[in-house]
Structures are given as structure tokens and as C-alpha cells.
Design a protein around this motif. Structure first.
Motif, PDB file in Angstrom:
ATOM      1  N   ILE A  74       0.871  -1.123   0.026  1.00 20.65           N
ATOM      2  CA  ILE A  74      -0.077  -0.109  -0.004  1.00 20.65           C
ATOM      3  C   ILE A  74       0.978   1.090   0.026  1.00 20.65           C
ATOM      4  O   ILE A  74       0.449   2.229  -0.571  1.00 20.65           O
ATOM      5  CB  ILE A  74      -0.952   0.073   1.241  1.00 20.65           C
ATOM      6  N   GLY A  75       1.951   1.307   0.743  1.00 17.70           N
ATOM      7  CA  GLY A  75       2.845   2.438   0.609  1.00 17.70           C
ATOM      8  C   GLY A  75       3.641   2.542  -0.599  1.00 17.70           C
ATOM      9  O   GLY A  75       3.760   3.738  -0.968  1.00 17.70           O
ATOM     10  N   SER A  76       4.007   1.478  -1.301  1.00 18.73           N
ATOM     11  CA  SER A  76       4.432   1.725  -2.602  1.00 18.73           C
ATOM     12  C   SER A  76       3.496   1.960  -3.563  1.00 18.73           C
ATOM     13  O   SER A  76       3.715   3.137  -4.363  1.00 18.73           O
ATOM     14  CB  SER A  76       5.087   0.169  -3.060  1.00 18.73           C
ATOM     15  N   LEU A  77       2.364   1.769  -3.540  1.00 21.82           N
ATOM     16  CA  LEU A  77       1.119   2.239  -4.558  1.00 21.82           C
ATOM     17  C   LEU A  77       0.709   3.598  -4.160  1.00 21.82           C
ATOM     18  O   LEU A  77       0.704   4.441  -5.188  1.00 21.82           O
ATOM     19  CB  LEU A  77      -0.055   1.247  -4.296  1.00 21.82           C
ATOM     20  N   ALA A  78       0.842   3.988  -3.086  1.00 18.94           N
ATOM     21  CA  ALA A  78       0.390   5.357  -2.735  1.00 18.94           C
ATOM     22  C   ALA A  78       1.558   6.342  -2.900  1.00 18.94           C
ATOM     23  O   ALA A  78       1.232   7.335  -3.494  1.00 18.94           O
ATOM     24  CB  ALA A  78       0.247   5.470  -1.090  1.00 18.94           C
ATOM     25  N   THR A  79       2.807   5.970  -2.959  1.00 18.28           N
ATOM     26  CA  THR A  79       3.805   6.783  -3.444  1.00 18.28           C
ATOM     27  C   THR A  79       3.679   7.138  -4.963  1.00 18.28           C
ATOM     28  O   THR A  79       3.991   8.047  -5.369  1.00 18.28           O
ATOM     29  CB  THR A  79       4.972   6.191  -3.119  1.00 18.28           C
TER      30      THR A  79
END
Length: 239
Positions: A74-79
């Protein structure tokens, strides 16, 4: 006999320089005012490099700290999504950012499906193989990738295909770029098969061997394929 009509002055044909610039830009390459490759701009500038590096870096840091795969994904996608929003606000082209979101999204889906964090990087292996095969075929069919890109930047058009020395140079340049892609696989695939134990090293090498190494390979290929300098005019030397 009727002479062919000249094109209207208001509908001027684009110059070879303009065609070269447009073709190079579509290929992800840009040239500077002196006719050389603008390395930083070709890498997408500072923002473009950040778009290619930060989603993977966020994934690695988040997973290392939390050991929670969904949180890291989720953190990667949000970035990646944040960069797309930033480009919307800046009214800049979305192609690179959207490609990044799609790539990160597919990688996240694959890792989430298998439950293995290292599978976040599998898609890159297949992409590398596809590029290697395409470039190798371009050499086999005498349309080497380096020639198609650099020929337009240098205003050679496709004339280089008529000269064996230039054809050979562009084949060598294409092999240089291929070698960069092969090096990625040689280094990263063994780390992938180490499983989670090799994840940190895999993620680190993916960051270091991504866009910066590719652009370095392109730059080396550019230098190796420079045309030989034109011989000096004897009359000029005597004067």
C-alpha cells in the motif's frame, strides 16, 4: 509539361532536426543544445528519477520495519499515485507517472497473490527479457536499436544503414545496452531465488541498476557510436 507545385509557404515541412528531437523524445531520450544526449533529462529529470526509485524504496523500508506485506504494498502504491497527482497539479505529461502506477500495481498484485515479498520484483525480470529479445532481434534484422535512436538525434536519419562501418558501430552500441539489461538479470535473479533472505540485496540492486545504470549504458553506447571525424581539407591545412 506541367511542373510539380511547390508546397504552400504556410505548410512548411518539419526539418530533420525537428524530426530527430521528436523521435528522441518519444524514445525517452533528449538532446542538449550542442547535439549530445542530455543525460539527466533523458532519465526524466530529478522528478522522473524519483518516480522510478521511491516506490521501490518505500516498499523495502516499510516491509523491513513492519514485516507486513500489505502495508508495504500500500505504501508503494500510494507513493506512485502521489507522483501522478503531482503531475496533474503541475500539468505535466502523465505518461511516465501512469506507467509507474501500472507497473507498481501489477507488481503489488503479484506479490500479494503469492504472499512472497520478493515477487514484487518479478515483473521487472520479464520486462528485461522482453527488451533483450527485442534489441537482439533488431540487430539480427539489421535495424539495431542504437541506430534507430541515435541516427535521428545525429540527423543521420536512416542513411547510416547504407554504410557498413556505421551499421557495425550501431550494432556494437546496441550490444552495450543489451549487456546492461543482461547484467541486471545476472545479479538480481540469484538474489530473488534466495527468497526473503535476499530481499534487501535484491531491492537495493534494483534501485542502483534501474534508470541510472540504463542511462549510463545508453551514454556509453552513444560515445562508442560517434561518427569518425571528417578528414581535414588539404587546402585549409596549407593556408
Amino acid at each position: 509539361m506541367t511542373l510539380p507545385e511547390k508546397p504552400a509557404s504556410g505548410a512548411e515541412q518539419p526539418t530533420m532536426a525537428e524530426l530527430a528531437e521528436g523521435y528522441a523524445s518519444k524514445a525517452g531520450l533528449h538532446r542538449s543544445s550542442n547535439g549530445n544526449i542530455d543525460v539527466l533529462k533523458s532519465a526524466g529529470g530529478v522528478q522522473g528519477i524519483a518516480e522510478s526509485v521511491l516506490p521501490g524504496l518505500v516498499f523495502l523500508v516499510a516491509f523491513t520495519i513492519t514485516r507486513d506485506l500489505p502495508v508495504a504494498l500500500i505504501g508503494s502504491l500510494a507513493t506512485a499515485a502521489a507522483f501522478t497527482i503531482a503531475r496533474l497539479i503541475q500539468r505535466r505529461p502523465l505518461t511516465q507517472a501512469l506507467a509507474g502506477v501500472v507497473g507498481v500495481g501489477l507488481s503489488a498484485w503479484l506479490a500479494n497473490s503469492t504472499g512472497k515479498a520478493e515477487d514484487f520484483y518479478v515483473l521487472g525480470f520479464f520486462t528485461n527479457v522482453a527488451y533483450i529479445l527485442a534489441m537482439a532481434l533488431s540487430i539480427a534484422f539489421r535495424w539495431p536499436f542504437a541506430g534507430l535512436i541515435f541516427g535521428f538525434i545525429r540527423n543521420e536519419g536512416l542513411e547510416w544503414r547504407k554504410h557498413p562501418a556505421r551499421m557495425k558501430a550501431y550494432k556494437i552500441g546496441t550490444w552495450v545496452i543489451i549487456s546492461v539489461l543482461v547484467l541486471r538479470l545476472v545479479v538480481q535473479v540469484p538474489l530473488y531465488f534466495m527468497g526473503e533472505a535476499g530481499l534487501a540485496a535484491l531491492a537495493t540492486t534494483r534501485l542502483l541498476m534501474g534508470a541510472p545504470l540504463y542511462i549510463l549504458g545508453v551514454w556509453v553506447a552513444w560515445l562508442l557510436t560517434r561518427p569518425a571525424p571528417a578528414p581535414a581539407d588539404p587546402g585549409t591545412e596549407r593556408s
